[in-house]
Motif scaffolding. Structure first.
Motif, mmCIF file in Angstrom:
data_model
loop_
_atom_site.group_PDB
_atom_site.id
_atom_site.type_symbol
_atom_site.label_atom_id
_atom_site.label_comp_id
_atom_site.label_asym_id
_atom_site.label_seq_id
_atom_site.Cartn_x
_atom_site.Cartn_y
_atom_site.Cartn_z
ATOM 1 N N ASN A 120 0.832 -1.196 0.000
ATOM 2 C CA ASN A 120 0.000 0.000 0.000
ATOM 3 C C ASN A 120 0.866 1.245 0.000
ATOM 4 O O ASN A 120 1.873 1.306 0.707
ATOM 5 N N GLU A 128 -15.236 8.486 9.336
ATOM 6 C CA GLU A 128 -14.177 9.326 9.899
ATOM 7 C C GLU A 128 -13.132 9.654 8.833
ATOM 8 O O GLU A 128 -12.646 10.792 8.744
ATOM 9 N N GLN A 129 -12.796 8.694 8.003
ATOM 10 C CA GLN A 129 -11.817 8.925 6.933
ATOM 11 C C GLN A 129 -12.383 9.844 5.851
ATOM 12 O O GLN A 129 -11.663 10.670 5.286
ATOM 13 N N TRP A 181 -7.711 1.754 -1.256
ATOM 14 C CA TRP A 181 -7.840 1.440 0.172
ATOM 15 C C TRP A 181 -7.196 2.562 0.985
ATOM 16 O O TRP A 181 -6.173 3.109 0.561
ATOM 17 N N PRO A 182 -7.751 2.899 2.160
ATOM 18 C CA PRO A 182 -7.212 3.982 2.981
ATOM 19 C C PRO A 182 -6.013 3.537 3.814
ATOM 20 O O PRO A 182 -5.988 3.691 5.043
ATOM 21 N N ASN A 183 -5.028 2.991 3.148
ATOM 22 C CA ASN A 183 -3.838 2.468 3.825
ATOM 23 C C ASN A 183 -2.558 2.971 3.145
ATOM 24 O O ASN A 183 -2.497 2.978 1.919
ATOM 25 N N PRO A 184 -1.570 3.379 3.941
ATOM 26 C CA PRO A 184 -1.565 3.507 5.407
ATOM 27 C C PRO A 184 -2.448 4.676 5.858
ATOM 28 O O PRO A 184 -2.414 5.747 5.248
ATOM 29 N N ASP A 185 -3.184 4.483 6.914
ATOM 30 C CA ASP A 185 -4.128 5.494 7.380
ATOM 31 C C ASP A 185 -3.485 6.866 7.618
ATOM 32 O O ASP A 185 -4.078 7.888 7.249
ATOM 33 N N ILE A 243 -3.469 9.271 4.504
ATOM 34 C CA ILE A 243 -4.692 9.600 3.761
ATOM 35 C C ILE A 243 -4.651 11.040 3.257
ATOM 36 O O ILE A 243 -4.988 11.321 2.098
ATOM 37 N N PHE A 285 -13.527 3.556 2.399
ATOM 38 C CA PHE A 285 -13.330 4.519 3.485
ATOM 39 C C PHE A 285 -14.487 4.436 4.473
ATOM 40 O O PHE A 285 -15.636 4.203 4.086
ATOM 41 N N ASN A 286 -14.195 4.679 5.757
ATOM 42 C CA ASN A 286 -15.256 4.832 6.743
ATOM 43 C C ASN A 286 -15.605 6.316 6.881
ATOM 44 O O ASN A 286 -14.976 7.176 6.250
ATOM 45 N N ARG A 293 -12.067 13.381 7.130
ATOM 46 C CA ARG A 293 -10.686 13.872 7.021
ATOM 47 C C ARG A 293 -10.374 14.318 5.604
ATOM 48 O O ARG A 293 -9.765 15.367 5.389
#
Length: 317
Positions: A98, A162-163, A128-132, A135, A159-160, A166
């Motif tokens: 990632n 909260e992400q 994918w939101p990785n590494p968080d 972001i 993404f959730n 952001r």
């Protein structure tokens, strides 16, 4: 052909799009087993003939293979919308990692444009939101690519809430691509309401649960899957879940029979019944598969049919 406004973008997209994950074939960690590129091209072109106006792919699908095949299939055709993704990268040993670093994303977008053989990507998504912690750097880079004209619209996948918040502090999130099906409803509680409230377009992936709800899956077919098909060892394809999932597929088939459509069409229609969902991604590897799913372009379920499905879910958790 019916189309829907795709969130904050100006795009009008058909209720289903063609998903190009499986045409990446096997020989990578999330592969679907052997795949013939000629069949893939014929499937893509058949989807376009049927009126589907968008294709969703990703750089990592087949480690570049899916994008190359999509590029070959659309050459000389009226151009559909092309959606692809970044952030999953691989090395010479085919190990996938990632990255949301700016230099990686800039390299990835150029490689995707080259493989797809197009001048601009209609929707570029963080896969994918990785590494968080990265972001913000990744999303800032996508916003810059949009300003530079490399991509027309930007979105995210997996993404959730909260992400999403952001990312929104940096630039508007135009679209989200989450998993959603009768076997995976986790986005209903928070994510879909948030997207609806903020006018974020939603295209859902795996609406037929990776083939489980098409009406064509059987225990024998699962047992015969090649080792490089990721589904062979997935929990939903193993007992005791497999039998329950195939029971659900049988119910969808019964509902569809009254309308002369397949279980897969009913599974797609169920996801599209949610007002927060703009469209659903229908994966196909052969022309007959997308032909079978094409009625979902204008098919809808009645409230009584929705209740029948929900009753089954309640009785078979």
């Amino acid at each position: 052909m019916q189309t829907r406004r795709f969130g904050r973008t100006e795009m009008q997209i058909t209720p289903i799009g063609l998903g190009a994950w499986a045409i990446g074939g096997g020989n990578w960690s999330s592969g679907w087993g052997p795949q013939d590129d000629k069949a893939s091209i014929e499937t893509i072109q058949r989807a376009l003939d049927l009126g589907i106006n968008w294709i969703d792919t990703a750089a990592v699908y087949g480690l570049g293979r899916s994008e190359r095949v999509v590029g070959q299939a659309i050459k000389g055709r009226q151009r559909p919308y092309i959606f692809t993704k970044c952030s999953l990268v691989w090395d010479e040993q085919r190990n996938i990692g990632n990255s949301l670093k700016a230099d990686s994303i800039r390299r990835e977008v150029e490689e995707s444009l080259r493989r797809l053989d197009i001048d601009v990507i209609d929707l570029y998504q963080i896969h994918w939101p990785n590494p968080d912690p990265d972001i913000e750097e990744g999303w800032s880079t996508l916003a810059e690519l949009k300003k530079e004209g490399k991509v027309r619209h930007i979105g995210v996948s997996n993404f959730n809430v909260e992400q999403l918040r952001r990312a929104e502090k940096i630039a508007p999130v135009e679209t989200l691509q989450p998993p959603y099906s009768l076997l995976n409803r986790s986005i209903e509680q928070e994510i879909l309401p948030y997207c609806q409230q903020h006018d974020i377009g939603v295209i859902v992936y795996s609406p037929m649960a990776s083939g489980l709800l098409t009406g064509r899956m059987t225990p024998e077919r699962v047992a015969q899957m090649p080792e490089d098909d990721w589904r062979k060892h997935a929990e939903q394809f193993q007992e005791p879940r497999l039998s329950r999932n195939l029971q659900l597929a049988s119910l969808l088939g019964e509902i569809g029979k009254a309308h002369q459509v397949s279980a897969g069409v009913v599974a797609l229609a169920w996801t599209l019944h949610n007002p927060a969902v703009t469209a659903a991604i229908a994966g196909a590897r052969q022309p007959y598969q997308i032909e079978e799913l094409a009625p979902a372009l204008d098919f809808s379920l009645s409230e009584s049919e929705i209740r029948q499905i929900e009753q089954f879910i309640a009785e078979h958790p």
